[in-house]
Design a protein around this motif. Structure first.
Motif, short mmCIF file in Angstrom:
data_model
loop_
_atom_site.label_atom_id
_atom_site.label_comp_id
_atom_site.label_asym_id
_atom_site.label_seq_id
_atom_site.Cartn_x
_atom_site.Cartn_y
_atom_site.Cartn_z
N ASN A 1 -9.16 7.93 5.08
CA ASN A 1 -7.84 7.99 5.71
C ASN A 1 -7.88 7.44 7.14
OD1 ASN A 1 -7.68 9.82 3.40
ND2 ASN A 1 -5.72 10.46 4.24
N TYR B 1 -10.46 11.91 7.53
CA TYR B 1 -9.78 11.03 8.48
C TYR B 1 -10.83 10.25 9.25
CZ TYR B 1 -5.88 13.98 7.24
OH TYR B 1 -4.93 14.65 6.52
N SER C 1 -9.94 0.96 -1.19
CA SER C 1 -9.46 2.29 -0.79
C SER C 1 -10.16 3.36 -1.58
CB SER C 1 -7.96 2.36 -1.06
OG SER C 1 -7.51 3.68 -0.96
N ALA C 2 -10.32 4.52 -0.95
CA ALA C 2 -10.87 5.69 -1.65
C ALA C 2 -9.95 6.13 -2.78
CB ALA C 2 -11.05 6.83 -0.67
N ASP D 1 -0.95 14.81 -5.08
CA ASP D 1 -1.95 15.05 -4.02
C ASP D 1 -3.19 15.73 -4.58
OD1 ASP D 1 -0.95 13.95 -1.74
OD2 ASP D 1 -0.35 15.82 -0.80
N LEU E 1 0.41 11.70 7.17
CA LEU E 1 0.38 12.83 8.10
C LEU E 1 0.40 12.40 9.57
CD1 LEU E 1 0.11 15.87 8.55
CD2 LEU E 1 -2.38 15.61 8.33
N GLY F 1 -4.38 20.86 2.40
CA GLY F 1 -5.15 19.73 1.88
C GLY F 1 -6.20 19.25 2.87
N TYR G 1 3.60 10.86 11.01
CA TYR G 1 4.69 11.85 10.97
C TYR G 1 4.53 12.86 12.11
CZ TYR G 1 8.70 13.93 8.75
OH TYR G 1 9.99 14.35 8.50
N LYS H 1 0.77 -1.25 0.00
CA LYS H 1 0.00 0.00 0.00
C LYS H 1 0.80 1.30 0.00
CE LYS H 1 -0.54 0.70 4.94
NZ LYS H 1 -0.15 2.05 5.21
N ARG I 1 -8.79 16.07 3.99
CA ARG I 1 -9.05 14.63 3.86
C ARG I 1 -10.13 14.21 4.86
NH1 ARG I 1 -6.33 15.62 0.28
NH2 ARG I 1 -4.47 14.63 -0.54
N VAL J 1 2.30 4.36 -1.56
CA VAL J 1 2.05 5.04 -2.83
C VAL J 1 3.34 5.34 -3.58
CG1 VAL J 1 1.15 7.18 -3.83
CG2 VAL J 1 -0.20 5.95 -2.14
N TYR K 1 -10.77 15.93 -0.51
CA TYR K 1 -11.87 14.99 -0.77
C TYR K 1 -12.34 14.34 0.52
CZ TYR K 1 -8.28 11.30 -0.96
OH TYR K 1 -7.24 10.46 -0.67
N LEU L 1 7.38 19.04 11.03
CA LEU L 1 6.48 18.53 9.99
C LEU L 1 6.52 19.49 8.81
CD1 LEU L 1 3.96 16.50 9.41
CD2 LEU L 1 2.62 18.55 9.84
N VAL M 1 4.37 20.90 5.89
CA VAL M 1 3.01 20.97 5.35
C VAL M 1 3.14 21.07 3.83
CG1 VAL M 1 0.87 22.28 5.27
CG2 VAL M 1 2.11 22.06 7.42
N1 UFG Z 1 0.68 15.87 4.49
C1 UFG Z 1 1.52 16.91 4.88
N2 UFG Z 1 2.74 16.59 5.40
C2 UFG Z 1 3.15 15.29 5.56
C3 UFG Z 1 2.28 14.24 5.17
C4 UFG Z 1 1.05 14.57 4.62
O1 UFG Z 1 1.19 18.09 4.75
O2 UFG Z 1 4.28 15.07 6.04
C5 UFG Z 1 -0.65 16.20 3.96
C6 UFG Z 1 -0.89 15.70 2.55
O3 UFG Z 1 -0.39 16.63 1.61
C7 UFG Z 1 -2.41 15.55 2.51
C8 UFG Z 1 -2.74 15.13 3.94
O4 UFG Z 1 -1.63 15.53 4.73
O5 UFG Z 1 -3.01 16.79 2.26
C9 UFG Z 1 -2.95 13.64 4.10
O6 UFG Z 1 -1.84 12.94 3.57
P1 UFG Z 1 -1.56 11.40 3.89
O7 UFG Z 1 -0.25 11.06 3.25
O8 UFG Z 1 -1.70 11.15 5.33
O9 UFG Z 1 -2.76 10.64 3.17
P2 UFG Z 1 -3.21 10.65 1.63
O10 UFG Z 1 -4.58 11.26 1.61
O11 UFG Z 1 -2.21 11.22 0.74
O12 UFG Z 1 -3.24 9.09 1.26
C10 UFG Z 1 -3.91 8.14 2.01
C11 UFG Z 1 -3.14 6.83 1.99
C12 UFG Z 1 -3.18 6.20 0.64
C13 UFG Z 1 -4.58 6.05 0.17
C14 UFG Z 1 -5.32 7.35 0.24
C15 UFG Z 1 -6.76 7.05 -0.04
O13 UFG Z 1 -1.80 7.06 2.34
O14 UFG Z 1 -2.60 4.92 0.70
O15 UFG Z 1 -5.21 7.94 1.54
O16 UFG Z 1 -7.53 8.15 0.03
F1 UFG Z 1 -4.59 5.62 -1.10
#
Ligand code: UFG
Length: 357
Positions: A185, A239, A131-132, A301, A206, A235, A209, A91, A237, A93, A305, A221, A223
Motif C-alpha cells: 500500500n 503501508y 500489485s500485491a 476487503d 485510507l 483492517g 481520505y 487501478k 495493511r 478497484v 495482510y 472518516l 472505519v
Molecule cells: N479504510 C477505511 N476507511 C476508508 C478507506 C479505507 O477504514 O475510508 C480501510 C480499509 O478497509 C482497509 C485499509 O483502510 O482496511 C486500507 O484500505 P485502502 O483502500 O487504503 O487500501 P486497500 O488495501 O484496500 O487497497 C490498496 C489499493 C489497491 C491495491 C491493494 C493492493 O487501493 O489498488 O491495495 O494490496 F490493489
C-alpha cells in the motif's frame, strides 16, 4: 542483444502519476534521465513541473495512450532507452468491476503494445508495476512471492495476466530482463510536499481520505469494520512510503541491467499497521484530531495482510527505510501545501507555503 545499460535515458510510462512522479525523482537522483509517457488521464502535467522544482531536471513528456502502437514506435525511434519503467495503467478497484473491458484494454493491451515496441527497438530491460492485489484476500501473511495468484477483481487479474505474459515472453527469448514489482500500500509523498497523491473525486483509499478529513474538506472518516480478528478489530495493511517504492524502482532497474530472466518481487515493509494505528499516527503528524465513524466492513476487503519483504532485500538490495510516522508527516505536508491537489493553486519550491483552511 543485452539491454543497453550504457544509456541513462529511461522511459517511464505513467510518469505523471502518483508513483510514477516519485519514481522520476528517484531516477534523477540516481543519475538517470527519465522521459515520461503519460496520457494525463489520471496523471497531472503539474507533477512534471514539480519534479523540475525538486530536482532541477524537467523530464520530457510524450503525451499519448499506452496502446498507441504508432506513437510508441516513433518514441523508440527518437530515443535510445536503457530501460523502461512501466507504471501506466488503470487501478480503481470499484471501477474495474463495473467496467472490466477498459481494464483489460489499457492494462493488458497497453502492456502488449509497449513490449512489442520495446522488442522491435531492441530495448529489453523492463520494470513492471504490479500489485500485491495479485495474491487475493486469503493469502497467509507475511506473503511470499510464490503464493498463488488469487486476485478477486478484474484489476487484480489484469496484473496477474500481465505478469504471466511477461514470464512467457522471457521464457521464449532469453534476451529479456524483467522485474515485476508487487506494491503493497504505497502512501506518503516526497518530503518537499511538492508532489503527492490527489485522487479525482471522493478518495477510496485510507490515506488520502484521512488527509482530506484533517484539512477539513471532508467531515469524518468511516472505519470500514472494527470486528476483524486483528489486535484492535480493524483492517491491517502493509503501508509503504512512496519514496521507498520509488527507490525500489531504481534498485529494480539496476537489477534488470545486470540479470536476465524475470523476477517477481514484493515491495512492502514486512510490517502491518491497523486502520486505528494509521489514524493515531496521522493525528500526531497533523496535530489535528480526526472525526471517526464506525461503519460496516467494506465488501471485498481482506482482514489483514503484509509482505514477506526478504526477497527484495536479497535480490535488489532494497528495503523500506521510512516508517508509518514519516508516511503520515509527508502525506500531511503535501495535503497542507496543496489542499486542492495540483489544480487550483500551483505552488512551486519557491512559493509553497502551508495554507490550511
Ligand atoms: N479504510 C477505511 N476507511 C476508508 C478507506 C479505507 O477504514 O475510508 C480501510 C480499509 O478497509 C482497509 C485499509 O483502510 O482496511 C486500507 O484500505 P485502502 O483502500 O487504503 O487500501 P486497500 O488495501 O484496500 O487497497 C490498496 C489499493 C489497491 C491495491 C491493494 C493492493 O487501493 O489498488 O491495495 O494490496 F490493489
Amino acid at each position: 542483444m543485452d539491454p543497453d545499460v550504457h544509456s541513462r535515458k529511461i522511459l517511464v510510462t505513467g510518469g505523471a502519476g502518483f508513483i510514477g512522479s516519485h519514481a522520476c525523482v528517484a531516477l534523477i537522483g540516481a543519475g538517470y534521465l527519465p522521459v515520461v509517457l503519460d496520457s494525463l488521464a489520471n496523471g497531472n502535467i503539474h507533477a512534471l513541473h514539480r519534479i523540475a522544482d525538486i530536482t532541477g531536471v524537467a523530464p520530457d513528456l510524450v503525451r499519448c495512450d499506452i496502446r498507441d502502437a504508432a506513437a510508441l514506435a516513433e518514441l523508440f525511434k527518437a530515443h535510445r532507452f536503457g530501460g523502461v519503467l512501466h507504471l501506466a495503467g488503470l487501478k480503481a478497484v470499484g471501477e474495474t468491476v463495473a467496467d472490466p473491458l477498459s481494464y483489460y484494454e489499457v492494462n493488458m493491451a497497453g502492456t502488449l503494445a509497449l513490449v512489442r515496441a520495446m522488442g522491435n527497438a531492441g530495448v529489453r530491460a523492463l520494470v513492471f508495476s504490479s500489485s500485491a492485489t495479485v495474491y487475493g484476500a486469503n493469502a497467509r501473511s507475511p506473503i511470499p512471492e510464490d503464493a498463488p495468484y488469487a486476485a478477486v477483481n478484474p484489476y487484480g487479474r489484469t496484473k496477474a495476466m500481465v505478469e504471466t505474459m511477461l514470464a512467457d515472453l522471457v521464457q521464449s527469448d532469453d534476451r529479456w530482463h524483467v522485474a515485476c514489482l508487487r506494491f503493497f500500500n504505497p502512501v506518503g509523498a516526497h518530503e518537499s510536499g511538492l508532489i503527492g497523491e490527489h485522487p479525482h473525486g471522493r478518495p477510496n483509499n485510507l490515506m488520502p481520505y484521512l488527509s482530506q478529513v484533517a484539512i477539513g474538506s471532508r467531515s469524518h472518516l468511516v472505519v470500514h469494520g472494527t470486528d476483524y480478528a486483528t489486535a484492535d478489530g480493524t483492517g491491517v495493511r502493509d503501508y509503504v512510503h512512496v519514496m521507498d517504492v520509488a527507490e525500489g524502482h531504481v534498485a529494480a532497474l539496476r537489477h534488470v541491467a545486470r540479470e536476465p530472466g524475470i523476477l517477481m518481487v514484493n515491495l512492502g515493509t514486512g510490517r502491518g499497521a491497523s486502520v486505528l494505528e494509521v489514524i493515531s499516527s496521522f493525528e500526531r503528524a497533523s496535530g489535528r484530531s480526526i472525526a471517526v465513524h464506525v461503519g460496516p466492513r467494506r465488501p471485498g476487503d481482506a482482514p489483514a495482510y503484509w509482505a514477506d519483504a526478504s526477497l527484495a532485500e536479497a535480490r535488489l538490495g532494497w528495503r523500506a527505510r521510512r516508517g508509518l510516522d514519516e508516511m503520515c508527516v509527508d502525506s500531511w505536508r503535501w495535503q497542507m501545501r496543496n489542499p486542492w491537489g495540483f489544480d487550483g493553486s500551483a505552488p512551486t519550491a519557491r512559493n509553497a507555503e502551508p495554507s490550511a483552511h
